[in-house]
Design an enzyme around this catalytic site. Sequence first.
Site, PDB file in Angstrom:
ATOM      1  N   GLY A  80       0.848  -1.195   0.000  1.00 38.58           N
ATOM      2  CA  GLY A  80       0.000   0.000   0.000  1.00 38.58           C
ATOM      3  C   GLY A  80       0.871   1.228   0.000  1.00 38.58           C
ATOM      4  CB  THR A  81       1.331   3.740  -1.910  1.00 38.80           C
ATOM      5  OG1 THR A  81       0.035   3.718  -2.451  1.00 38.80           O
ATOM      6  CG2 THR A  81       2.110   2.608  -2.479  1.00 38.80           C
ATOM      7  CB  THR A  82      -0.024   8.203  -0.260  1.00 38.38           C
ATOM      8  OG1 THR A  82       1.084   8.017  -1.091  1.00 38.38           O
ATOM      9  CG2 THR A  82       0.131   9.455   0.566  1.00 38.38           C
ATOM     10  N   GLY A 209       3.093   5.859   4.432  1.00 38.65           N
ATOM     11  CA  GLY A 209       3.314   5.273   3.115  1.00 38.65           C
ATOM     12  C   GLY A 209       4.459   5.946   2.396  1.00 38.65           C
TER      13      GLY A 209
END
Lengths: 287, 227
Positions: A80-82, A209
């Site tokens: 996952g990221t932001t 993230g």
Amino acid sequence: MFTLGSVLDNELKSSVEDFSFETEFSTNQLMLPNIEKPFEFAQSIISLEKDLDENDNQPMFHQQKKEERKERALIKGSKGTTTLAFIYEKGTVVAVDSRATSGQYIASQSVQKVVPVNQYMLGTLAGGAADCQFFLGHLGRICNLYELRNNEKISVAAASKLLNNILYSYRNYGLSVGSMICGYDTRGPQLYYIDSDGSRLKNSLFSVGSGSPFAYGVLDAGYRWDLSKEDAIDLGRRAICAATFKDSYSGGTVKVYHIDENGWVKISDDDASELWYRYEEKEKKNK
Amino acid sequence: METYLGEKQQASQWSPYINNGGSCLAVAGEDFAVIASDTRMSLGYSIKTRYSTKYLKITEKCSIVSSGMQADIFTLHKVLKSRAQIYEQKHGKPMSTDAVAKLVSRLLYYRRFFPYYTFNIVAGIDDEGVGCVFSYDAIGTLERVKYSASGSGSSLIEPVLDNQVALKNRNDIKKEDYKLTKENAIDLVKDAITSAGERDIYTGDFVEISIIDINGTHEDKFELRFD
């Protein structure tokens, strides 16, 4: 006599395998291979190491080895990221992107990174997607059981503490969870950051993230406790939009949620690049 | 073995995993789902067998295709089939597609520390009769989507599906005017996996395609390139 730890273990047992057929099918926990260093093996197979690296201070060739191991790892889990969340006078705002990558391939542009724990609490997903999905789903089950047993809503502090204790018992297993528990309870809007290292932090704003540095830039500049609801939502949206613009691991759509005493509500779901052009147009008009 | 710099040299370690290749895809329509996989099983530069099934029909309304390591695919399908049978005997009705999707996610996450080296796609009809596709990574991340591809040819197939099913990056068609019919979907799936067979060495031989709608599952098979 039931200790809190064993109650949770029992619940984790029964929720992983729902039936038991004598000893052949019964399970205690998540299955571990019968070798002498199971966690090292697991970590070498799946590359899910989080961005912040404890080995940052070590000489270059150690870092290179770690990069090589990451590349050699056969299974690249979805990362996952932001994600970001902040509390303000009128409630809690949660904003996320929706991209999941496995290595350099974009596995999906439409991942749900916000997992509802109950009607007034949301958990965000960052790090290993499967880990977050599983443990946040489990947290939802525990919170539901708490409400049934105690006839009162569980507080955000208690829910985040439960998750924290479970993840601490899986410390060094190679899990990757960087989740925020956001909600509104009797103490007002609450926000906790839970980590798979075992940290649990309380603050009024967080971003998690690979795109978080970019989101923090916009968020810190615009944040005030006495924001209006419209401004707060717009701040969250703009911060994620900035992160998707600069970070290659973030993108897809920008989803914004708002939590107040009536529960959580999904405010908007916009394509990240279209949103960027819309903000550019606005800037041009203002000039 | 340690060098004087303190660097540890790793001898090539035995790995329990091998990749037998293959591609799978699935597309969901308004009231149907199409799911397909090739049947080639490779090992390095050789083809071990031209027909090794990657497809399992779980219920009349739900099927799964997997790519990756054939041994793990076989075991996962075996466990899944028995769990579906147990459910049906316990509850007196077959598993719904949503339940199957969640079960697959749990079975995969149960092996979080020694994963099944499989990349799965579950497709079928949900309780309301709407077509659905669920895609997974190796450890059970669950996501409901309209289409998905997995396996060695996935990076060749997925952009085609992005353009033809989700109508991304197209200037000639408006989303509101377009509806995916069953015949179009079947043709699209056949063409997509045939194209993957042209450019991916691990995809070829035969394709098992299955169409799931309210009347049940209809299975078919056709040939790809044998080279």
